[in-house]
Scaffold this motif. Structure first.
Motif, mmCIF file in Angstrom:
data_model
loop_
_atom_site.group_PDB
_atom_site.id
_atom_site.type_symbol
_atom_site.label_atom_id
_atom_site.label_comp_id
_atom_site.label_asym_id
_atom_site.label_seq_id
_atom_site.Cartn_x
_atom_site.Cartn_y
_atom_site.Cartn_z
ATOM 1 N N HIS A 36 4.025 4.557 11.614
ATOM 2 C CA HIS A 36 2.596 4.248 10.590
ATOM 3 C C HIS A 36 3.031 4.723 9.286
ATOM 4 N N SER A 37 3.233 6.211 9.452
ATOM 5 C CA SER A 37 3.523 6.932 8.177
ATOM 6 C C SER A 37 4.578 6.513 7.209
ATOM 7 N N ASP A 38 5.556 6.125 7.850
ATOM 8 C CA ASP A 38 6.132 5.858 6.632
ATOM 9 C C ASP A 38 5.874 3.792 6.577
ATOM 10 N N ARG A 39 5.188 3.590 6.943
ATOM 11 C CA ARG A 39 5.425 2.293 6.860
ATOM 12 C C ARG A 39 4.349 2.104 5.302
ATOM 13 N N PHE A 40 3.077 2.905 5.394
ATOM 14 C CA PHE A 40 2.132 2.917 4.786
ATOM 15 C C PHE A 40 2.932 3.589 3.606
ATOM 16 N N GLN A 41 3.666 4.708 3.421
ATOM 17 C CA GLN A 41 5.002 5.089 2.330
ATOM 18 C C GLN A 41 5.371 4.015 1.072
ATOM 19 N N GLN A 42 6.217 3.025 2.082
ATOM 20 C CA GLN A 42 6.824 2.391 1.506
ATOM 21 C C GLN A 42 6.600 0.627 1.153
ATOM 22 N N SER A 43 5.075 1.075 1.530
ATOM 23 C CA SER A 43 4.138 -0.217 0.902
ATOM 24 C C SER A 43 3.265 0.481 -0.075
ATOM 25 N N GLY A 44 3.315 1.682 -0.139
ATOM 26 C CA GLY A 44 2.568 2.376 -1.272
ATOM 27 C C GLY A 44 2.224 1.695 -2.728
ATOM 28 N N LYS A 45 3.805 1.242 -3.046
ATOM 29 C CA LYS A 45 3.514 0.984 -4.825
ATOM 30 C C LYS A 45 3.098 -0.745 -5.020
ATOM 31 N N THR A 46 3.912 -1.434 -3.829
ATOM 32 C CA THR A 46 3.400 -2.989 -3.993
ATOM 33 C C THR A 46 1.695 -2.698 -3.145
ATOM 34 N N ILE A 47 1.317 -1.082 -2.998
ATOM 35 C CA ILE A 47 -0.350 -1.763 -2.272
ATOM 36 C C ILE A 47 -0.733 -1.146 -3.571
ATOM 37 N N ASN A 48 -0.299 -0.837 -4.478
ATOM 38 C CA ASN A 48 -1.177 0.456 -5.760
ATOM 39 C C ASN A 48 -1.306 -0.700 -6.291
ATOM 40 N N ASP A 49 0.123 -1.756 -6.890
ATOM 41 C CA ASP A 49 0.126 -2.590 -7.424
ATOM 42 C C ASP A 49 -0.998 -4.050 -7.526
ATOM 43 N N LYS A 50 -0.595 -4.148 -5.721
ATOM 44 C CA LYS A 50 -2.459 -5.514 -5.957
ATOM 45 C C LYS A 50 -3.600 -4.591 -6.027
ATOM 46 N N LEU A 51 -3.629 -3.489 -5.959
ATOM 47 C CA LEU A 51 -5.384 -3.479 -6.506
ATOM 48 C C LEU A 51 -5.543 -3.241 -7.827
ATOM 49 N N ARG A 52 -4.942 -2.660 -8.523
ATOM 50 C CA ARG A 52 -4.376 -2.810 -9.993
ATOM 51 C C ARG A 52 -4.982 -4.393 -10.180
ATOM 52 N N LEU A 53 -4.166 -5.446 -9.834
ATOM 53 C CA LEU A 53 -4.175 -6.768 -9.841
ATOM 54 C C LEU A 53 -5.316 -7.774 -9.331
ATOM 55 N N TYR A 54 -5.892 -6.740 -8.731
ATOM 56 C CA TYR A 54 -7.449 -7.396 -8.146
ATOM 57 C C TYR A 54 -8.419 -6.601 -8.560
ATOM 58 N N SER A 55 -8.166 -5.592 -9.162
ATOM 59 C CA SER A 55 -9.219 -4.951 -10.050
ATOM 60 C C SER A 55 -9.243 -5.762 -11.322
#
Length: 251
Positions: free
Chosen positions: A145-164
């Motif tokens: 669970h932790s590894d998957r979240f860390q691996q998705s961290g950059k993509t999640i951050n990019d999506k947050l910036r886009l939807y902001s």
């Protein structure tokens, strides 16, 4: 004044030795009396060499459990079944002391004591290995669970910036009375925005952000031995836990 004749130390030793001998014989009689000829033959067979190995069946029964995995749990369940196939009289274990208190003669009595002691040990070790297996599966699920979240961290951050950015132009469109769809397309084409929504849904974690859904990844490991475990162990429950036991016994 009464006087007493005290026996010598040698006499006292002989009396104690005889008492211990008679007590041991009585204990052995209790162990052996219920055994049928078939059961005695099965006990004798424990002293023979197990096929394909260099050790006796008795030595194999008393081997340590090894690491907590499905293979070793199944091996221990096989040992427990071998003991159950001896079909020793029910409740015989309540008539004996632990094996360490028995002397080394009278073969059947010693074998019965060893088997009863080994059966209890096997059950304890099977339950302990199963408990450790569950602990390993929970820890693995947490780690994944932790590894998957860390691996998705950059993509999640990019999506947050886009939807902001999208949120900002939508707020402005609302304030200006302009077309919200055109506002979105001023940032990226509509087709790409639609694809982005689908990608974001795949990134989303469960609502409670818990690792428990990943526990099911360990089902193949548990399914290798849990049916045999439930079949081999005779479970009982206190009145307060009878509903749980009914659930365990449900086919």
């Amino acid at each position: 004044m009464m006087q007493y004749i005290v026996p010598s130390i040698d006499v006292i030793k002989r009396v104690c030795t005889e008492a211990l001998t008679q007590g041991t014989r009585k204990l052995y009689e209790v162990l052996i009396a219920p055994l049928s000829e078939s059961q005695r033959q099965k006990l004798d067979n424990l002293l023979s060499i197990r096929e394909g190995t260099m050790i006796s069946w008795l030595s194999w029964l008393r081997q340590s459990p090894g690491a907590p995995n499905a293979k070793h749990i199944m091996a221990h369940i096989e040992r427990l079944r071998t003991i159950e196939n001896l079909a020793l009289p029910e409740g015989l274990e309540r008539s004996v002391h632990p094996l360490r208190d028995l002397e080394s003669f009278h073969r059947y009595a010693t074998l019965v004591a060893v088997v009863l002691d080994t059966r209890v040990t096997l059950i304890d070790e099977i339950i302990d290995m199963h408990d450790r297996m569950l602990g390993m599966l929970f820890n693995r699920a947490k780690r994944h669970h932790s590894d998957r979240f860390q691996q998705s961290g950059k993509t999640i951050n990019d999506k947050l910036r886009l939807y902001s950015r999208i949120g900002r132009v939508l707020v402005e469109a609302k304030q200006n009375g302009s077309d919200p769809f055109a506002a979105i397309e001023s940032i990226l084409p509509w087709e790409i925005f639609a694809e982005s929504v689908i990608e974001t849904e795949k990134l989303a974690q469960p609502a409670n952000f818990d690792f428990l859904p990943l526990i099911s990844d360990g089902f193949p490991h548990l399914s290798r031995y849990t049916p045999s475990l439930l079949e081999s162990l005779r479970m009982k429950a206190a009145p307060i836990a009878e509903d749980i036991l009914k659930g365990v016994n449900t086919d």
